[in-house]
Design a protein around this motif. Structure first.
Motif, PDB file in Angstrom:
ATOM      1  N   SER A 114      -0.125  11.656   2.835  1.00  0.00           N
ATOM      2  CA  SER A 114      -0.365  11.073   3.068  1.00  0.00           C
ATOM      3  C   SER A 114      -1.147  11.259   4.530  1.00  0.00           C
ATOM      4  N   ASP A 144       4.379   9.561  10.490  1.00  0.00           N
ATOM      5  CA  ASP A 144       3.610   8.234  10.460  1.00  0.00           C
ATOM      6  C   ASP A 144       3.234   8.534  11.549  1.00  0.00           C
ATOM      7  N   ARG A 146       1.199   0.915   7.087  1.00  0.00           N
ATOM      8  CA  ARG A 146       0.858   1.841   8.145  1.00  0.00           C
ATOM      9  C   ARG A 146      -0.231   1.379   8.962  1.00  0.00           C
ATOM     10  N   ASP A 147      -1.552   1.671   8.098  1.00  0.00           N
ATOM     11  CA  ASP A 147      -2.773   1.516   9.597  1.00  0.00           C
ATOM     12  C   ASP A 147      -3.616  -0.021   8.835  1.00  0.00           C
ATOM     13  N   ARG A 206       3.230   6.005  -2.366  1.00  0.00           N
ATOM     14  CA  ARG A 206       4.949   6.750  -3.213  1.00  0.00           C
ATOM     15  C   ARG A 206       3.986   7.763  -4.654  1.00  0.00           C
ATOM     16  N   ARG A 210       0.527  11.414  12.585  1.00  0.00           N
ATOM     17  CA  ARG A 210      -0.709  11.913  11.853  1.00  0.00           C
ATOM     18  C   ARG A 210      -2.547  12.258  12.042  1.00  0.00           C
ATOM     19  N   THR A 266       0.928  -1.096  -0.176  1.00  0.00           N
ATOM     20  CA  THR A 266      -0.267  -0.356  -0.442  1.00  0.00           C
ATOM     21  C   THR A 266       0.648   1.621  -0.231  1.00  0.00           C
ATOM     22  N   ARG A 300      -5.754   9.632   1.527  1.00  0.00           N
ATOM     23  CA  ARG A 300      -6.081   8.391   2.011  1.00  0.00           C
ATOM     24  C   ARG A 300      -7.567   7.501   1.751  1.00  0.00           C
ATOM     25  N   ARG A 343      10.003  10.628   9.271  1.00  0.00           N
ATOM     26  CA  ARG A 343       9.262   9.694   8.474  1.00  0.00           C
ATOM     27  C   ARG A 343       8.606   8.845  10.067  1.00  0.00           C
TER      28      ARG A 343
HETATM   29  O1   DC Z   1       5.855   1.674   3.335  1.00  0.00           O
HETATM   30  P1   DC Z   1       6.842   3.375   2.521  1.00  0.00           P
HETATM   31  O2   DC Z   1       8.075   3.665   2.912  1.00  0.00           O
HETATM   32  O3   DC Z   1       6.353   2.757   0.253  1.00  0.00           O
HETATM   33  O4   DC Z   1       4.994   4.439   2.422  1.00  0.00           O
HETATM   34  C1   DC Z   1       5.640   5.375   2.616  1.00  0.00           C
HETATM   35  C2   DC Z   1       5.326   6.340   2.667  1.00  0.00           C
HETATM   36  O5   DC Z   1       3.411   6.208   2.417  1.00  0.00           O
HETATM   37  C3   DC Z   1       4.069   6.424   4.250  1.00  0.00           C
HETATM   38  O6   DC Z   1       6.094   6.882   5.255  1.00  0.00           O
HETATM   39  C4   DC Z   1       2.963   6.682   4.899  1.00  0.00           C
HETATM   40  C5   DC Z   1       2.384   6.630   3.995  1.00  0.00           C
HETATM   41  N1   DC Z   1       1.786   5.105   4.053  1.00  0.00           N
HETATM   42  C6   DC Z   1       0.462   5.417   4.681  1.00  0.00           C
HETATM   43  O7   DC Z   1       0.236   6.339   5.156  1.00  0.00           O
HETATM   44  N2   DC Z   1      -0.169   4.521   5.317  1.00  0.00           N
HETATM   45  C7   DC Z   1       0.174   2.846   3.969  1.00  0.00           C
HETATM   46  N3   DC Z   1      -0.526   2.140   4.546  1.00  0.00           N
HETATM   47  C8   DC Z   1       1.570   2.338   3.593  1.00  0.00           C
HETATM   48  C9   DC Z   1       2.382   3.944   3.544  1.00  0.00           C
END
Ligand code: DC
Length: 220
Positions: free
Chosen positions: A100, A181, A127-128, A37, A184, A32, A106, A177
């Motif tokens: 994000s 992350d 992340r979520d 990205r 937020r 995701t 989102r 980051r």
């Molecule tokens: O996993 P990644 O490093 O490719 O993710 C890049 C950014 O995208 C991460 O810093 C926060 C956001 N992200 C998010 O908010 N929710 C997700 N499910 C995946 C990534």
């Protein structure tokens, strides 16, 4: 459908584990982060200030984002163009984290993620996923590792791709980051109450994989 959520901070080993799990159990892997990205890349290519929510949303409404699988490998198409490689550039990481934060970004991506998860047995990393996207996932894994170890991994990965960024720079970026992350307003990076935590700091890839396989085997 069986859905497995793998969450955790940048560099904790999510994508490596998710890829191995998808291969072993012959299920789909949805990265995701790649979707956030792609949105970030579109902002960069169109000179949009990612801190300007109004401009980001204007551009977001013009974006055509598609996820395709070619030989079981995820490809991200931005307005018909395959950007799977381009979204890995180092400067896209922080831009993705910043876009994000925006709720409409989102919403758009979570809707796509839920649609894919409803139709396929799959492992999703992000992340979520366990806390927001799929609160009823069959299994939730939360990976952690020290910032120093995660920066070292990132350094190795970039070096392998011929990109040279100082370790100290990467360490600072990872810490910034993590903070952005996890602080937020909407669906921040957070361990779900019912997630199994695996600390990968001192684990080999195989050790982490074995732990996950033990948990996943019970689901099938
Ligand atoms: O996993 P990644 O490093 O490719 O993710 C890049 C950014 O995208 C991460 O810093 C926060 C956001 N992200 C998010 O908010 N929710 C997700 N499910 C995946 C990534």
């Amino acid at each position: 459908m069986i859905n497995i959520a793998i969450d955790g901070p940048a560099g904790s080993g999510k994508s490596t584990l998710a890829k191995n799990v998808a291969h072993k159990f012959n299920i789909l892997y949805l990265d995701t982060g790649a979707m956030y990205r792609a949105i970030a890349l579109s902002m960069k290519n169109n000179n949009i200030d990612v801190e300007n929510e109004k401009s980001v949303i204007e551009q977001l409404n013009k974006i055509n984002l598609e996820i395709k699988y070619i030989n079981s490998v995820q490809h991200v198409l931005l307005d018909g163009r395959d950007v799977t490689k381009d979204i890995r550039a180092n400067d896209i990481s922080m831009l993705a984290s910043t876009v994000s934060k925006i709720m409409l970004v989102r919403q758009k991506l979570v809707e796509m993620q839920r649609e894919i998860a409803a139709k396929n047995d799959c492992v999703l990393d992000g992340r979520d996923i366990g806390t927001y996207v799929l609160p009823n996932a069959a299994l939730k894994i939360f990976l952690i590792a020290t910032p120093e170890i995660r920066a070292q991994r990132r350094k190795k990965e970039l070096t392998e791709n011929g990109i040279n960024v100082e370790y100290e720079v990467l360490l600072n970026e990872i810490k910034a980051r993590d903070l952005q992350d996890s602080s937020r307003d909407f669906a921040p990076l957070k361990q779900a109450d019912d997630a199994v935590v695996i600390d990968t700091s001192n684990n080999t890839i195989e050790e982490t994989f074995k732990k996950a396989v033990k948990l996943i085997t019970k689901l099938f």
